[in-house]
Design an enzyme around this catalytic site. Structure first.
Site, PDB file in Angstrom:
ATOM      1  N   ARG A  53       1.622  -7.000  14.628  1.00  0.00           N
ATOM      2  CA  ARG A  53       0.994  -5.609  13.646  1.00  0.00           C
ATOM      3  C   ARG A  53      -0.164  -6.500  13.071  1.00  0.00           C
ATOM      4  O   ARG A  53      -1.514  -6.222  12.488  1.00  0.00           O
ATOM      5  CB  ARG A  53       1.990  -5.563  12.267  1.00  0.00           C
ATOM      6  CG  ARG A  53       2.459  -4.003  13.492  1.00  0.00           C
ATOM      7  CD  ARG A  53       3.920  -3.951  13.659  1.00  0.00           C
ATOM      8  NE  ARG A  53       4.230  -3.527  12.172  1.00  0.00           N
ATOM      9  CZ  ARG A  53       5.647  -3.360  11.478  1.00  0.00           C
ATOM     10  NH1 ARG A  53       6.779  -4.202  12.045  1.00  0.00           N
ATOM     11  NH2 ARG A  53       5.772  -3.494   9.777  1.00  0.00           N
TER      12      ARG A  53
ATOM     13  N   ARG B  47      11.691  -6.996   3.611  1.00  0.00           N
ATOM     14  CA  ARG B  47      11.688  -5.414   3.541  1.00  0.00           C
ATOM     15  C   ARG B  47      13.101  -5.073   4.164  1.00  0.00           C
ATOM     16  O   ARG B  47      13.387  -5.217   5.038  1.00  0.00           O
ATOM     17  CB  ARG B  47      11.007  -5.141   4.657  1.00  0.00           C
ATOM     18  CG  ARG B  47      10.042  -3.663   3.972  1.00  0.00           C
ATOM     19  CD  ARG B  47       8.728  -2.979   3.918  1.00  0.00           C
ATOM     20  NE  ARG B  47       8.584  -3.142   5.594  1.00  0.00           N
ATOM     21  CZ  ARG B  47       7.512  -2.444   5.577  1.00  0.00           C
ATOM     22  NH1 ARG B  47       6.409  -2.133   5.261  1.00  0.00           N
ATOM     23  NH2 ARG B  47       7.120  -2.521   7.414  1.00  0.00           N
TER      24      ARG B  47
ATOM     25  N   LYS C 208       0.621  -0.939   0.237  1.00  0.00           N
ATOM     26  CA  LYS C 208       0.662   0.092   0.187  1.00  0.00           C
ATOM     27  C   LYS C 208       0.954   1.193   0.113  1.00  0.00           C
ATOM     28  O   LYS C 208       0.797   2.328  -0.917  1.00  0.00           O
ATOM     29  CB  LYS C 208      -0.782   0.107   1.202  1.00  0.00           C
ATOM     30  CG  LYS C 208      -0.087  -0.040   2.730  1.00  0.00           C
ATOM     31  CD  LYS C 208      -1.398   0.526   3.086  1.00  0.00           C
ATOM     32  CE  LYS C 208      -1.495   0.252   4.884  1.00  0.00           C
ATOM     33  NZ  LYS C 208       0.460  -0.248   5.088  1.00  0.00           N
TER      34      LYS C 208
ATOM     35  N   ARG D 211      -6.633   3.314  11.052  1.00  0.00           N
ATOM     36  CA  ARG D 211      -6.428   2.465  11.162  1.00  0.00           C
ATOM     37  C   ARG D 211      -7.027   1.234  12.545  1.00  0.00           C
ATOM     38  O   ARG D 211      -7.236  -0.094  13.053  1.00  0.00           O
ATOM     39  CB  ARG D 211      -4.614   2.182  12.052  1.00  0.00           C
ATOM     40  CG  ARG D 211      -3.619   1.453  11.217  1.00  0.00           C
ATOM     41  CD  ARG D 211      -2.522   1.233  12.108  1.00  0.00           C
ATOM     42  NE  ARG D 211      -1.211   0.710  11.730  1.00  0.00           N
ATOM     43  CZ  ARG D 211      -0.057   0.798  10.773  1.00  0.00           C
ATOM     44  NH1 ARG D 211      -0.314   1.791   9.976  1.00  0.00           N
ATOM     45  NH2 ARG D 211       0.518  -0.078  10.211  1.00  0.00           N
TER      46      ARG D 211
ATOM     47  N   ARG E 153      14.225  -2.310   8.592  1.00  0.00           N
ATOM     48  CA  ARG E 153      13.238  -1.716  10.197  1.00  0.00           C
ATOM     49  C   ARG E 153      13.642  -2.372  11.280  1.00  0.00           C
ATOM     50  O   ARG E 153      13.064  -3.338  11.337  1.00  0.00           O
ATOM     51  CB  ARG E 153      11.915  -1.120   9.487  1.00  0.00           C
ATOM     52  CG  ARG E 153      11.461  -0.057   8.705  1.00  0.00           C
ATOM     53  CD  ARG E 153      10.077   0.099   7.666  1.00  0.00           C
ATOM     54  NE  ARG E 153       8.984  -0.015   9.021  1.00  0.00           N
ATOM     55  CZ  ARG E 153       8.601   0.279   8.417  1.00  0.00           C
ATOM     56  NH1 ARG E 153       7.461   0.341   7.561  1.00  0.00           N
ATOM     57  NH2 ARG E 153       6.879  -0.312   9.855  1.00  0.00           N
TER      58      ARG E 153
HETATM   59  P1  AMP Z   1       3.931   1.559   9.025  1.00  0.00           P
HETATM   60  O1  AMP Z   1       5.085   1.741   8.434  1.00  0.00           O
HETATM   61  O2  AMP Z   1       2.374   2.058   8.229  1.00  0.00           O
HETATM   62  O3  AMP Z   1       4.385  -0.117   9.501  1.00  0.00           O
HETATM   63  O4  AMP Z   1       3.952   1.415  10.838  1.00  0.00           O
HETATM   64  C1  AMP Z   1       4.666   1.473  11.706  1.00  0.00           C
HETATM   65  C2  AMP Z   1       4.472   1.441  13.207  1.00  0.00           C
HETATM   66  O5  AMP Z   1       3.617   2.540  12.834  1.00  0.00           O
HETATM   67  C3  AMP Z   1       2.845   1.276  12.979  1.00  0.00           C
HETATM   68  O6  AMP Z   1       3.296  -0.824  14.268  1.00  0.00           O
HETATM   69  C4  AMP Z   1       2.302   2.161  14.383  1.00  0.00           C
HETATM   70  O7  AMP Z   1       3.771   1.396  15.567  1.00  0.00           O
HETATM   71  C5  AMP Z   1       2.518   2.961  14.120  1.00  0.00           C
HETATM   72  N1  AMP Z   1       1.438   2.964  13.103  1.00  0.00           N
HETATM   73  C6  AMP Z   1       1.450   4.307  12.526  1.00  0.00           C
HETATM   74  N2  AMP Z   1      -0.086   4.293  11.810  1.00  0.00           N
HETATM   75  C7  AMP Z   1      -0.514   4.208  12.910  1.00  0.00           C
HETATM   76  C8  AMP Z   1      -1.971   4.676  13.270  1.00  0.00           C
HETATM   77  N3  AMP Z   1      -2.746   5.069  12.419  1.00  0.00           N
HETATM   78  N4  AMP Z   1      -2.464   4.516  14.917  1.00  0.00           N
HETATM   79  C9  AMP Z   1      -1.584   3.832  15.259  1.00  0.00           C
HETATM   80  N5  AMP Z   1       0.140   3.462  14.918  1.00  0.00           N
HETATM   81  C10 AMP Z   1       0.287   3.886  13.630  1.00  0.00           C
END
Ligand code: AMP
Length: 206
Positions: free
Chosen positions: A167, A122, A16, A88, A156
């Protein structure tokens, strides 16, 4: 104001972020990844965010909204936004409704096993943050080195097995129910296609 607001939803590794970036560039919208927003914060705030992110936990809604509100107020969002990683959960979706009207939600479908594989492959450039995947695509031309800037490719900190599983579980429990909430405006696409084929499909939908 006829701002176009699109939301991309998909399990971690569904592509995405990659697709949101490509499509936003093609149609002139602003791409906002909340994960990137948080990773780019600094100082004490970054320490606080990292304590959640490194454990694969969601950041508390009030904090997410505070940071997001500041970002969407910037002028590069005037034409429209592709939201990647937000909302989310239901509470975030309801808060978003008070701020902006979502025109379309894209669900990128991917199995949990493929998600696990993609996330463990990744890599991200330490310097310019360009993303790669050693198992799928885009693969770097030389092992461990960024094609764009020559920086070192690293994993990461939250792409460890425990955090990945947490997650994926959160995705099914908290994020997937949003597809029902948005059912009138959801289009679902298959995330196991090539990046190019999926981008073409998304451009037709949007
Ligand atoms: P992502 O890069 O989308 O995988 O996000 C990495 C991390 O950022 C997630 O595992 C959460 O800890 C935090 N995060 C990102 N977006 C959100 C959101 N909308 N609500 C809460 N935590 C978020």
């Amino acid at each position: 104001m006829s701002k176009k607001i699109y939301v991309f939803i998909g399990v971690q590794g569904s592509g995405k972020g990659t697709q949101a970036k490509i499509i936003a560039e093609k149609i002139g919208l602003c791409h906002i990844s909340t994960g990137d927003l948080f990773r780019n914060c600094e100082g004490k705030l970054k320490e606080k965010l990292d304590s959640y992110m490194n454990a694969g936990k969601l950041i508390p809604n009030e904090l997410v909204l505070e940071i997001l509100k500041t970002r969407i107020a910037k002028s590069d969002c005037d034409k429209g936004i592709i939201l990647d990683g937000f909302p989310r959960n239901l509470e975030q979706a309801k808060a978003l409704e008070k701020l902006l009207k979502v025109a379309k939600v894209i669900e990128i479908k991917l199995s949990d096993s493929e998600s696990l594989k993609r996330l463990s492959g990744r890599r991200i450039c330490e310097k310019c943050k360009e993303g790669y995947n050693i198992y799928t695509a885009p693969k770097p031309k030389s092992d461990g080195i960024c094609d764009k800037c020559g920086g070192k490719l690293v994993q990461r900190t939250d792409d460890n097995e425990e955090a990945i599983k947490k997650r994926i579980k959160d995705y099914h429990n908290k994020t997937e129910p949003l597809l029902k909430y948005y059912k009138e405006i959801v289009s679902s696409v298959n995330g196991e296609q090539s990046i190019e084929t999926l981008s073409e499909e998304l451009l037709k939908i949007l």
